[in-house]
Design an enzyme around this catalytic site. Structure first.
Site, mmCIF file in Angstrom:
data_model
loop_
_atom_site.group_PDB
_atom_site.id
_atom_site.type_symbol
_atom_site.label_atom_id
_atom_site.label_comp_id
_atom_site.label_asym_id
_atom_site.label_seq_id
_atom_site.Cartn_x
_atom_site.Cartn_y
_atom_site.Cartn_z
ATOM 1 N N ASP A 165 0.835 -1.202 0.000
ATOM 2 C CA ASP A 165 0.000 0.000 0.000
ATOM 3 C C ASP A 165 0.870 1.252 0.000
ATOM 4 O OD1 ASP A 165 -2.422 1.357 -0.107
ATOM 5 O OD2 ASP A 165 -2.689 1.385 2.065
ATOM 6 N N LYS A 190 1.928 4.673 -1.015
ATOM 7 C CA LYS A 190 1.232 5.839 -1.561
ATOM 8 C C LYS A 190 1.695 7.069 -0.791
ATOM 9 C CE LYS A 190 -2.755 4.879 1.410
ATOM 10 N NZ LYS A 190 -4.176 4.523 1.433
ATOM 11 N N ASN A 198 1.270 7.505 2.968
ATOM 12 C CA ASN A 198 2.010 6.585 3.838
ATOM 13 C C ASN A 198 3.505 6.907 3.895
ATOM 14 O OD1 ASN A 198 -0.219 5.156 4.636
ATOM 15 N ND2 ASN A 198 0.001 3.570 3.086
#
Length: 197
Positions: A82, A84, A87
């Site tokens: 994840d 992105k 993050n």
């Protein structure tokens, strides 16, 4: 558990996790700063002409630190799944910290226990969309999408819905970053496009 295995200065440290009175908790390093998404939004507001793109040197500094963090994640046999802008934290001292290993896994599985695909469509690799095996290559693809966006201010793939974006991940070629921002060096464009085959 995945994050606890990873000790690297560019990865947010997880200290412990457990339950207290039936409520789960995670104790982790306090990272003060802004995430990359917030920084790009702020830049977009300050100068709409940039569309949220960052200076090339700043983008490269963030990219190099992210590569260091991902190298350690992958060395531990994990896939973040994840990656992105929201993050990735940037501190007041310009330190980069990779965060949120909530859907990370050790090994090459792509699905949750219930068989659902996890991730954020705008930053998902084609194999995530297709619910195939995920490897370190999955994170490299997402990294390429982030670098594209840092440098151009635009996502490589954008559509009217999450499904449209997911289908573009599977079937469309990314646009040339240099067509959107001619000042990007040719070699840097080649790096981005190598991440996005």
């Amino acid at each position: 558990r995945v994050a606890r295995r990873i000790t690297h200065p560019k990865v947010c440290r997880v200290h412990e996790f457990g339950r207290a009175s039936g409520t789960g908790y995670i104790s982790m390093e306090l990272v003060e700063g802004q995430n990359l998404h917030e920084i790009q939004d702020m830049r977009r507001q300050e100068d709409p002409a940039t569309e949220g793109s960052l200076p090339i040197r700043e983008s490269l500094g963030i990219a190099v630190d992210l590569c260091d963090a991902l190298a350690e994640v992958h060395r531990q046999g994990a896939v973040h799944r994840d990656l992105k802008p929201s993050n990735v934290m940037i501190t007041a001292n310009d330190d980069v910290k990779l965060m949120d290993f909530g859907i990370s896994r050790i090994g090459n599985t792509g699905l949750t226990a219930t068989g659902m695909t996890m991730g954020t469509p705008r930053y998902m690799a084609p194999e995530q969309v297709a619910q195939k095996t995920l490897t370190a290559r999955t994170d490299i693809y997402s990294f390429g999408l982030m670098l594209f966006e840092m440098l151009t201010g635009r996502p490589a793939f954008d559509g009217g819905s999450m499904l449209d974006v997911a289908m573009m991940q599977l079937h469309a070629e990314p646009p040339s970053p240099r067509e959107l921002r001619p000042s990007i060096p040719v070699e840097l464009e080649q790096v981005i496009l190598k991440c996005l085959p």
